[in-house]
Design a protein around this motif. Structure first.
Motif, PDB file in Angstrom:
ATOM      1  N   ALA A 161       2.241  -1.143 -11.097  1.00  0.00           N
ATOM      2  CA  ALA A 161       3.267  -1.454 -10.102  1.00  0.00           C
ATOM      3  C   ALA A 161       3.819  -0.189  -9.454  1.00  0.00           C
ATOM      4  CB  ALA A 161       4.396  -2.252 -10.759  1.00  0.00           C
ATOM      5  N   LEU A 162       4.096   0.833 -10.259  1.00  0.00           N
ATOM      6  CA  LEU A 162       4.597   2.095  -9.715  1.00  0.00           C
ATOM      7  C   LEU A 162       3.588   2.711  -8.750  1.00  0.00           C
ATOM      8  CD1 LEU A 162       6.187   3.630 -12.925  1.00  0.00           C
ATOM      9  CD2 LEU A 162       7.402   3.249 -10.772  1.00  0.00           C
ATOM     10  N   TRP A 163       2.323   2.697  -9.134  1.00  0.00           N
ATOM     11  CA  TRP A 163       1.286   3.330  -8.303  1.00  0.00           C
ATOM     12  C   TRP A 163       1.123   2.585  -6.987  1.00  0.00           C
ATOM     13  CZ3 TRP A 163      -0.531   7.810 -10.404  1.00  0.00           C
ATOM     14  CH2 TRP A 163      -1.499   8.498  -9.666  1.00  0.00           C
ATOM     15  N   LEU A 164       1.092   1.247  -7.050  1.00  0.00           N
ATOM     16  CA  LEU A 164       0.925   0.457  -5.832  1.00  0.00           C
ATOM     17  C   LEU A 164       2.142   0.587  -4.919  1.00  0.00           C
ATOM     18  CD1 LEU A 164      -0.644  -2.815  -7.293  1.00  0.00           C
ATOM     19  CD2 LEU A 164      -1.816  -1.032  -5.994  1.00  0.00           C
ATOM     20  N   LYS A 165       3.329   0.579  -5.506  1.00  0.00           N
ATOM     21  CA  LYS A 165       4.540   0.694  -4.689  1.00  0.00           C
ATOM     22  C   LYS A 165       4.604   2.055  -4.016  1.00  0.00           C
ATOM     23  CE  LYS A 165       8.222  -1.295  -3.158  1.00  0.00           C
ATOM     24  NZ  LYS A 165       8.083  -2.492  -2.293  1.00  0.00           N
ATOM     25  N   ARG A 166       4.140   3.065  -4.726  1.00  0.00           N
ATOM     26  CA  ARG A 166       4.073   4.412  -4.147  1.00  0.00           C
ATOM     27  C   ARG A 166       3.184   4.431  -2.896  1.00  0.00           C
ATOM     28  NH1 ARG A 166       0.165   8.313  -5.821  1.00  0.00           N
ATOM     29  NH2 ARG A 166       0.696  10.474  -5.332  1.00  0.00           N
ATOM     30  N   LEU A 167       2.187   3.529  -2.866  1.00  0.00           N
ATOM     31  CA  LEU A 167       1.280   3.437  -1.723  1.00  0.00           C
ATOM     32  C   LEU A 167       1.781   2.455  -0.665  1.00  0.00           C
ATOM     33  CD1 LEU A 167      -2.113   3.364  -3.679  1.00  0.00           C
ATOM     34  CD2 LEU A 167      -1.104   5.301  -2.459  1.00  0.00           C
TER      35      LEU A 167
ATOM     36  N   LEU B 215       3.371  10.695 -10.093  1.00  0.00           N
ATOM     37  CA  LEU B 215       4.358   9.668  -9.781  1.00  0.00           C
ATOM     38  C   LEU B 215       5.777  10.215  -9.697  1.00  0.00           C
ATOM     39  CD1 LEU B 215       3.090   6.742 -12.061  1.00  0.00           C
ATOM     40  CD2 LEU B 215       3.155   6.737  -9.551  1.00  0.00           C
ATOM     41  N   GLY B 216       5.975  11.476 -10.126  1.00  0.00           N
ATOM     42  CA  GLY B 216       7.305  12.077 -10.091  1.00  0.00           C
ATOM     43  C   GLY B 216       8.199  11.658 -11.235  1.00  0.00           C
ATOM     44  N   ILE B 217       7.617  11.210 -12.367  1.00  0.00           N
ATOM     45  CA  ILE B 217       8.433  10.731 -13.484  1.00  0.00           C
ATOM     46  C   ILE B 217       8.196  11.519 -14.763  1.00  0.00           C
ATOM     47  CG2 ILE B 217       8.431   8.417 -12.481  1.00  0.00           C
ATOM     48  CD1 ILE B 217       6.485   7.542 -14.637  1.00  0.00           C
TER      49      ILE B 217
ATOM     50  N   ILE C 135      11.819   3.818 -19.286  1.00  0.00           N
ATOM     51  CA  ILE C 135      11.685   4.863 -18.264  1.00  0.00           C
ATOM     52  C   ILE C 135      10.905   4.332 -17.072  1.00  0.00           C
ATOM     53  CG2 ILE C 135      10.626   7.098 -17.754  1.00  0.00           C
ATOM     54  CD1 ILE C 135      11.216   7.866 -20.693  1.00  0.00           C
ATOM     55  N   LEU C 136       9.785   3.671 -17.329  1.00  0.00           N
ATOM     56  CA  LEU C 136       8.968   3.123 -16.246  1.00  0.00           C
ATOM     57  C   LEU C 136       9.728   2.064 -15.464  1.00  0.00           C
ATOM     58  CD1 LEU C 136       5.563   2.736 -18.179  1.00  0.00           C
ATOM     59  CD2 LEU C 136       6.209   4.582 -16.608  1.00  0.00           C
ATOM     60  N   ILE C 137      10.435   1.187 -16.176  1.00  0.00           N
ATOM     61  CA  ILE C 137      11.216   0.133 -15.513  1.00  0.00           C
ATOM     62  C   ILE C 137      12.304   0.741 -14.635  1.00  0.00           C
ATOM     63  CG2 ILE C 137      12.886  -1.718 -15.938  1.00  0.00           C
ATOM     64  CD1 ILE C 137      11.177  -2.395 -18.458  1.00  0.00           C
ATOM     65  N   GLY C 138      12.968   1.771 -15.137  1.00  0.00           N
ATOM     66  CA  GLY C 138      14.021   2.417 -14.362  1.00  0.00           C
ATOM     67  C   GLY C 138      13.504   2.987 -13.053  1.00  0.00           C
ATOM     68  N   HIS C 139      12.357   3.635 -13.099  1.00  0.00           N
ATOM     69  CA  HIS C 139      11.791   4.203 -11.873  1.00  0.00           C
ATOM     70  C   HIS C 139      11.294   3.109 -10.931  1.00  0.00           C
ATOM     71  CE1 HIS C 139      11.976   8.563 -12.469  1.00  0.00           C
ATOM     72  NE2 HIS C 139      11.891   8.289 -13.757  1.00  0.00           N
ATOM     73  N   LEU C 140      10.757   2.030 -11.491  1.00  0.00           N
ATOM     74  CA  LEU C 140      10.303   0.926 -10.649  1.00  0.00           C
ATOM     75  C   LEU C 140      11.496   0.279  -9.941  1.00  0.00           C
ATOM     76  CD1 LEU C 140       7.739  -0.570  -9.828  1.00  0.00           C
ATOM     77  CD2 LEU C 140       8.097  -2.110 -11.770  1.00  0.00           C
TER      78      LEU C 140
ATOM     79  N   LYS D 119      14.223   1.759  -9.092  1.00  0.00           N
ATOM     80  CA  LYS D 119      14.651   2.668  -8.029  1.00  0.00           C
ATOM     81  C   LYS D 119      13.805   2.481  -6.772  1.00  0.00           C
ATOM     82  CE  LYS D 119      16.408   6.332 -11.079  1.00  0.00           C
ATOM     83  NZ  LYS D 119      16.174   7.711 -11.576  1.00  0.00           N
ATOM     84  N   MET D 120      12.583   1.976  -6.939  1.00  0.00           N
ATOM     85  CA  MET D 120      11.697   1.736  -5.802  1.00  0.00           C
ATOM     86  C   MET D 120      11.883   0.323  -5.238  1.00  0.00           C
ATOM     87  SD  MET D 120       8.275   3.620  -7.294  1.00  0.00           S
ATOM     88  CE  MET D 120       7.409   3.821  -5.732  1.00  0.00           C
ATOM     89  N   GLY D 121      12.854  -0.402  -5.812  1.00  0.00           N
ATOM     90  CA  GLY D 121      13.182  -1.720  -5.274  1.00  0.00           C
ATOM     91  C   GLY D 121      12.435  -2.883  -5.890  1.00  0.00           C
ATOM     92  N   VAL D 122      11.796  -2.666  -7.046  1.00  0.00           N
ATOM     93  CA  VAL D 122      11.037  -3.738  -7.698  1.00  0.00           C
ATOM     94  C   VAL D 122      11.628  -4.011  -9.077  1.00  0.00           C
ATOM     95  CG1 VAL D 122       8.793  -4.479  -8.575  1.00  0.00           C
ATOM     96  CG2 VAL D 122       8.922  -3.098  -6.482  1.00  0.00           C
ATOM     97  N   ALA D 123      11.990  -5.252  -9.319  1.00  0.00           N
ATOM     98  CA  ALA D 123      12.497  -5.657 -10.631  1.00  0.00           C
ATOM     99  C   ALA D 123      11.453  -6.521 -11.328  1.00  0.00           C
ATOM    100  CB  ALA D 123      13.801  -6.441 -10.481  1.00  0.00           C
ATOM    101  N   VAL D 124      11.282  -6.309 -12.629  1.00  0.00           N
ATOM    102  CA  VAL D 124      10.402  -7.175 -13.411  1.00  0.00           C
ATOM    103  C   VAL D 124      11.028  -8.568 -13.474  1.00  0.00           C
ATOM    104  CG1 VAL D 124       9.354  -7.592 -15.667  1.00  0.00           C
ATOM    105  CG2 VAL D 124       9.543  -5.254 -14.787  1.00  0.00           C
ATOM    106  N   GLU D 125      10.255  -9.581 -13.153  1.00  0.00           N
ATOM    107  CA  GLU D 125      10.723 -10.963 -13.214  1.00  0.00           C
ATOM    108  C   GLU D 125      10.486 -11.487 -14.628  1.00  0.00           C
ATOM    109  OE1 GLU D 125       9.358 -13.328  -9.832  1.00  0.00           O
ATOM    110  OE2 GLU D 125       8.882 -11.435  -8.811  1.00  0.00           O
ATOM    111  N   ARG D 126      11.572 -11.657 -15.381  1.00  0.00           N
ATOM    112  CA  ARG D 126      11.493 -12.023 -16.793  1.00  0.00           C
ATOM    113  C   ARG D 126      11.489 -13.537 -17.002  1.00  0.00           C
ATOM    114  NH1 ARG D 126       9.758  -7.793 -19.779  1.00  0.00           N
ATOM    115  NH2 ARG D 126      10.690  -5.857 -19.045  1.00  0.00           N
ATOM    116  N   ARG D 127      11.006 -13.921 -18.195  1.00  0.00           N
ATOM    117  CA  ARG D 127      10.884 -15.341 -18.573  1.00  0.00           C
ATOM    118  C   ARG D 127      10.044 -16.103 -17.556  1.00  0.00           C
ATOM    119  NH1 ARG D 127      16.299 -14.165 -19.876  1.00  0.00           N
ATOM    120  NH2 ARG D 127      16.768 -14.335 -22.113  1.00  0.00           N
ATOM    121  N   ALA D 128       9.137 -15.399 -16.908  1.00  0.00           N
ATOM    122  CA  ALA D 128       8.243 -16.004 -15.925  1.00  0.00           C
ATOM    123  C   ALA D 128       6.849 -16.080 -16.538  1.00  0.00           C
ATOM    124  CB  ALA D 128       8.223 -15.184 -14.636  1.00  0.00           C
ATOM    125  N   GLU D 129       6.378 -17.271 -16.787  1.00  0.00           N
ATOM    126  CA  GLU D 129       5.113 -17.452 -17.497  1.00  0.00           C
ATOM    127  C   GLU D 129       3.994 -17.822 -16.536  1.00  0.00           C
ATOM    128  OE1 GLU D 129       3.267 -19.656 -21.440  1.00  0.00           O
ATOM    129  OE2 GLU D 129       5.357 -19.976 -20.870  1.00  0.00           O
TER     130      GLU D 129
END
Length: 309
Positions: A21-27, A60-62, A114-119, A121-131
């Protein structure tokens, strides 16, 4: 039923899915990342972070955040019942080949945060309890069904990636074989607080056992990994107190408290393919390994970078 669209749908928010997700969002690619768990992992699980992963994190700058949260492992010692048999300096292991020429430990729960925090910051939140339930694909994309809080959603994506672990629902939907096998021994893993100091990586050997001792947290916790003693190997449920004496004898540590303990069997498997049309798998969804050397998580992160790039 709710419907939506995105360019890439990522199933699974462990290190592999998060790095993808971080790599794709960076692109600049639009994406969604979902996970059926209510939150990030609470246990350390994978701990070894290899130099190549740190090199990816620099891109990725992290990397500075990762380095600040982990521990550089400066020394490896081989311990036998007679004492220390050999030592190897790891502080400049691979000097001249990488700027991260050292062994590095970062517990997976901290790593994921750490990865979630940087993601975020890029405007993407992990959608939890989503199956993730199922998918269909055609020449132009993938239609996936996801459930959350009893409600179904249909997500149309150009591509789908399953980073959803060894029991991957995405891989099963691709109807891929996952050939391999299971190692004979039963293993244990524990994060413990110890009374005596532990520096570096200790590999402990005797005629009946094997264990690894590694400091994994800046707060002083120690990771123990080893073969369950033969007298308990056949038991369905093994508790740390049952094997404490044998573990302390083999490793030389004195345990004050066991913060987390589990037993498991090791598997080695590789999927028949990593993609079918517009659907991909990465990380443990595609290959599982012995934990030796941290190859599982690090190869999964490599999958994510290769796929994202």
């Amino acid at each position: 039923m709710k419907t939506s669209e995105t360019e890439v749908l990522i199933v699974g928010a462990g290190p592999t899915g998060l790095v993808l997700a971080l790599w794709l969002k960076r692109l600049g690619i639009d994406l969604r990342i979902i996970d059926k768990a209510p939150g990030p992992g609470e246990t350390s699980r994978a701990i070894a972070v290899q130099a190549r992963t740190l090199e990816f994190y620099r891109q990725l700058g992290i990397v500075d955040d990762a380095l600040a949260a982990g521990i550089r492992v400066e020394r490896l010692a081989v311990r036998t019942p007679s004492g220390i048999a050999a030592t190897l300096k790891l502080g400049d292991f691979g000097a001249g080949l990488s700027r991260y020429a050292f062994a590095f430990a970062l517990p997976q729960d901290i790593h994921e945060r750490i990865l979630i925090g940087h993601l975020e910051k890029m405007g993407v939140a992990v959608e939890r309890r989503a199956e993730f339930v199922t998918f269909k694909q055609d020449a132009s994309g993938v239609t996936a069904t996801v459930t959350k809080d009893g409600t179904s959603e249909v997500i149309r994506a150009a591509y789908l990636c399953g980073a959803d672990g060894a029991s991957s629902t995405v891989r099963h939907g691709m109807k891929l074989g996952f050939p391999g096998g299971t190692y004979e021994q039963s293993f244990y893993v524990a994060d413990v607080a110890v009374e005596n100091a532990c520096s570096g990586l200790n590999v402990c050997l005797d005629t009946h056992g094997f264990a690894i001792v590694l400091p994994v947290r800046q707060s002083g916790s120690v990771r123990l990994i080893g073969i369950v003693p033969g007298s308990h190997a056949a038991e369905e449920t093994v508790r740390f107190e049952a094997i404490r004496a044998e573990v302390e004898r083999l490793t030389g540590v004195v345990v004050k408290a066991a913060n987390w303990f589990s037993t498991y069997r090791l598997h080695h498997r590789v999927a028949e393919h990593f993609c079918v049309g517009r659907v991909f798998i990465a990380g443990d969804a595609g290959h599982i390994h012995s934990p030796a050397g941290g190859q599982g998580m690090n190869t999964g992160i490599g999958d994510a970078v290769n796929l994202g790039g």
